[in-house]
Structures are given as C-alpha cells and as structure tokens.
Design a protein around this motif. Structure first.
Motif, mmCIF file in Angstrom:
data_model
loop_
_atom_site.group_PDB
_atom_site.id
_atom_site.type_symbol
_atom_site.label_atom_id
_atom_site.label_comp_id
_atom_site.label_asym_id
_atom_site.label_seq_id
_atom_site.Cartn_x
_atom_site.Cartn_y
_atom_site.Cartn_z
ATOM 1 N N GLU A 249 0.831 -1.207 0.000
ATOM 2 C CA GLU A 249 0.000 0.000 0.000
ATOM 3 C C GLU A 249 0.864 1.256 0.000
ATOM 4 O OE1 GLU A 249 -2.554 -0.366 3.377
ATOM 5 O OE2 GLU A 249 -3.924 -1.727 2.350
ATOM 6 N N LYS A 250 1.885 1.247 0.803
ATOM 7 C CA LYS A 250 2.795 2.403 0.842
ATOM 8 C C LYS A 250 3.468 2.611 -0.511
ATOM 9 C CE LYS A 250 4.023 2.122 5.732
ATOM 10 N NZ LYS A 250 5.118 1.859 6.674
ATOM 11 N N LEU A 251 3.914 1.500 -1.121
ATOM 12 C CA LEU A 251 4.601 1.625 -2.414
ATOM 13 C C LEU A 251 3.637 2.067 -3.516
ATOM 14 C CD1 LEU A 251 7.004 -1.443 -2.256
ATOM 15 C CD2 LEU A 251 7.587 0.986 -2.079
ATOM 16 N N TRP A 252 2.407 1.566 -3.495
ATOM 17 C CA TRP A 252 1.428 2.006 -4.512
ATOM 18 C C TRP A 252 1.132 3.497 -4.338
ATOM 19 C CZ3 TRP A 252 0.722 0.154 -8.941
ATOM 20 C CH2 TRP A 252 0.673 -1.211 -9.195
ATOM 21 N N ASN A 253 0.970 3.946 -3.127
ATOM 22 C CA ASN A 253 0.763 5.383 -2.896
ATOM 23 C C ASN A 253 1.957 6.190 -3.394
ATOM 24 O OD1 ASN A 253 -1.748 4.962 -1.755
ATOM 25 N ND2 ASN A 253 -0.965 4.940 0.352
ATOM 26 N N TYR A 254 3.159 5.650 -3.200
ATOM 27 C CA TYR A 254 4.376 6.319 -3.668
ATOM 28 C C TYR A 254 4.401 6.374 -5.195
ATOM 29 C CZ TYR A 254 9.368 7.246 -4.374
ATOM 30 O OH TYR A 254 10.563 7.785 -4.767
ATOM 31 N N ILE A 255 4.070 5.247 -5.845
ATOM 32 C CA ILE A 255 4.081 5.192 -7.315
ATOM 33 C C ILE A 255 3.003 6.100 -7.892
ATOM 34 C CG2 ILE A 255 3.629 3.684 -9.303
ATOM 35 C CD1 ILE A 255 4.941 1.401 -7.664
ATOM 36 N N GLY B 232 1.718 8.679 -6.450
ATOM 37 C CA GLY B 232 1.936 10.077 -6.067
ATOM 38 C C GLY B 232 0.825 10.605 -5.170
ATOM 39 N N THR B 233 0.168 9.734 -4.421
ATOM 40 C CA THR B 233 -0.942 10.170 -3.559
ATOM 41 C C THR B 233 -0.534 10.365 -2.103
ATOM 42 O OG1 THR B 233 -1.590 7.859 -3.229
ATOM 43 C CG2 THR B 233 -2.695 9.053 -5.013
ATOM 44 N N CYS B 234 0.729 10.185 -1.785
ATOM 45 C CA CYS B 234 1.163 10.367 -0.396
ATOM 46 C C CYS B 234 1.751 11.770 -0.217
ATOM 47 C CB CYS B 234 2.162 9.298 0.007
ATOM 48 S SG CYS B 234 3.571 9.130 -1.076
ATOM 49 N N THR B 235 1.911 12.146 1.021
ATOM 50 C CA THR B 235 2.440 13.478 1.346
ATOM 51 C C THR B 235 3.952 13.526 1.035
ATOM 52 O OG1 THR B 235 2.927 12.835 3.616
ATOM 53 C CG2 THR B 235 0.735 13.738 3.197
ATOM 54 N N PRO B 236 4.498 14.731 0.889
ATOM 55 C CA PRO B 236 5.949 14.831 0.619
ATOM 56 C C PRO B 236 6.814 14.187 1.701
ATOM 57 C CG PRO B 236 4.891 16.939 0.202
ATOM 58 C CD PRO B 236 3.846 16.038 0.778
ATOM 59 N N ALA B 237 6.398 14.252 2.951
ATOM 60 C CA ALA B 237 7.181 13.619 4.025
ATOM 61 C C ALA B 237 7.162 12.103 3.866
ATOM 62 C CB ALA B 237 6.599 14.016 5.385
ATOM 63 N N GLU B 238 6.003 11.549 3.518
ATOM 64 C CA GLU B 238 5.913 10.107 3.300
ATOM 65 C C GLU B 238 6.733 9.700 2.079
ATOM 66 O OE1 GLU B 238 1.721 9.437 2.956
ATOM 67 O OE2 GLU B 238 1.440 9.143 5.104
ATOM 68 N N GLN B 239 6.745 10.549 1.033
ATOM 69 C CA GLN B 239 7.537 10.244 -0.158
ATOM 70 C C GLN B 239 9.028 10.141 0.203
ATOM 71 O OE1 GLN B 239 6.607 13.241 -3.099
ATOM 72 N NE2 GLN B 239 5.022 11.946 -4.047
ATOM 73 N N GLU B 240 9.510 11.048 1.000
ATOM 74 C CA GLU B 240 10.924 11.002 1.403
ATOM 75 C C GLU B 240 11.226 9.743 2.206
ATOM 76 O OE1 GLU B 240 12.439 14.476 3.379
ATOM 77 O OE2 GLU B 240 11.312 15.803 2.023
ATOM 78 N N ILE C 263 9.592 6.861 2.164
ATOM 79 C CA ILE C 263 9.495 5.666 1.323
ATOM 80 C C ILE C 263 10.700 5.591 0.383
ATOM 81 C CG2 ILE C 263 8.128 4.520 -0.484
ATOM 82 C CD1 ILE C 263 5.619 5.664 0.905
ATOM 83 N N ALA C 264 11.149 6.720 -0.164
ATOM 84 C CA ALA C 264 12.332 6.732 -1.030
ATOM 85 C C ALA C 264 13.558 6.256 -0.254
ATOM 86 C CB ALA C 264 12.553 8.131 -1.595
ATOM 87 N N ARG C 265 13.687 6.679 1.009
ATOM 88 C CA ARG C 265 14.795 6.237 1.839
ATOM 89 C C ARG C 265 14.717 4.729 2.107
ATOM 90 N NH1 ARG C 265 13.857 8.831 6.493
ATOM 91 N NH2 ARG C 265 13.866 10.821 5.418
ATOM 92 N N LEU C 266 13.463 4.227 2.338
ATOM 93 C CA LEU C 266 13.278 2.794 2.577
ATOM 94 C C LEU C 266 13.619 1.975 1.334
ATOM 95 C CD1 LEU C 266 9.989 2.673 4.685
ATOM 96 C CD2 LEU C 266 12.258 1.940 5.399
ATOM 97 N N ILE C 267 13.295 2.491 0.168
ATOM 98 C CA ILE C 267 13.604 1.785 -1.073
ATOM 99 C C ILE C 267 15.115 1.676 -1.256
ATOM 100 C CG2 ILE C 267 13.445 1.919 -3.609
ATOM 101 C CD1 ILE C 267 10.644 3.126 -3.224
ATOM 102 N N GLU C 268 15.839 2.739 -0.922
ATOM 103 C CA GLU C 268 17.301 2.734 -1.075
ATOM 104 C C GLU C 268 17.968 1.829 -0.034
ATOM 105 O OE1 GLU C 268 18.619 6.778 -0.847
ATOM 106 O OE2 GLU C 268 17.519 7.351 -2.644
ATOM 107 N N GLU C 269 17.421 1.795 1.169
ATOM 108 C CA GLU C 269 18.099 1.087 2.254
ATOM 109 C C GLU C 269 17.641 -0.364 2.421
ATOM 110 O OE1 GLU C 269 17.280 3.472 5.666
ATOM 111 O OE2 GLU C 269 18.502 5.154 4.958
ATOM 112 N N ASP C 270 16.339 -0.624 2.271
ATOM 113 C CA ASP C 270 15.791 -1.955 2.558
ATOM 114 C C ASP C 270 15.651 -2.745 1.264
ATOM 115 O OD1 ASP C 270 14.623 -4.134 3.703
ATOM 116 O OD2 ASP C 270 12.838 -3.092 4.445
#
Length: 168
Positions: free
Chosen positions: A6-12, A14-22, A24-31
C-alpha cells in the motif's frame, strides 16, 4: 498501519504526502525487501499503463439507449384507464336505469285514458314487484346517493379539463 504494498502504490501513484515520499524513497534505497517490491510494482504499473481499456461496441450503446427509450415510452401507458372497465361500469348504469324505467312504467296506472285507441294488457301471470317497496329500500337510497356523487365527480373533472385546456 499501511502494508508495504500500500505504501509503495501510494508512492508510485503520487498520492502520499511529501514527508511520506521522502521516507518511502529512503526505505527503497536502504531496505532490500522494499526495493524488490518497488521494482515488481513498477513493472506491474507499466503493464497496466500499456493495456488498452475495453470499450463496449456501438451496438451496445445503441441497445442500451433504445431500452431506456422503450421504458420511458411505456411509462405513460401504465396510467391509462382500461376501456373494458369503463364500458362495464357504463353498462351497469344503463341496465340499472332501464330496469328502473321499466318498473316505473309498468306500475303506472292511467285513469281516464286519453289514448282510447291504445289498449295495452299485460299477461296475467306477469307479476312485478311493487315500486314503492323498491324505492324506499336502503339499497336504492344508497344507489341514488352514489349516482349523485359520481355525477358531481364527473362534472368536476370535466370542468377542470375544460379550464386546463383554456389555460394551455
């Protein structure tokens, strides 16, 4: 709490807030799990974007519109009055009036007959009921009250239609 997908779909989307985007982007790079799911969902999203939407044929649209028109055309017919019912009611009243007229004429006794040429004799075995017993009964009184109410109702509806025709 949102699941990973759900978090990734919201990220893809573009329906999440800018703070959530940051975040999730950090989680994608690290995890590694987030990164793997993100690539899978990106591929799936691109496949969805490449699909053409099915559209109904023109005949389907035409058939649906014709069905709607047919339903609308039938609506006024539901409120029409059945002619057989009207004829049945009219026949009842006509027969009732004719019966009352026949009983009345048969009970009339003419003295000093000015029509001496006309000599009407009824058969001796023909017995008619006395008219005064019929006209004094509760049934006949209620019948006449019903006739008066019906006459008033029909006169009112006739006058309303006439008034509406003048206004239109």
């Amino acid at each position: 709490m949102n699941t990973i997908e759900e978090k990734l779909w919201n990220y893809i989307d573009g329906t999440c807030t800018p703070a959530e985007q940051e975040a999730i982007a950090r989680l994608i790079e690290e995890d590694e799990l987030y990164k793997q799911k993100y690539t899978e969902l990106l591929v799936l999203n691109q496949e969805f974007a490449g699909l053409e939407l099915d559209e109904p044929s023109m005949a389907f649209n035409y058939n649906v519109m014709e069905a709607i028109r047919a339903d609308q055309a039938l609506a006024p017919l539901k409120s029409t009055i059945n002619k057989k019912i009207i004829l049945g009611i009219a026949a009842f009243f006509v027969l009732s009036i004719l019966a009352l007229l026949a009983i009345t004429v048969s009970n009339v006794q003419i003295s000093g007959n000015p029509f001496s040429v006309v000599n009407i004799k009824l058969p001796a075995n023909l017995k008619l009921p006395a008219a005064n017993a019929i006209f004094n009964s509760a049934f006949m009184k209620s019948f006449f009250v019903f006739d008066v109410i019906l006459a008033l109702f029909l006169t009112d509806s006739y006058l309303r239609r006439k008034k509406a025709a003048k206004e239109a």
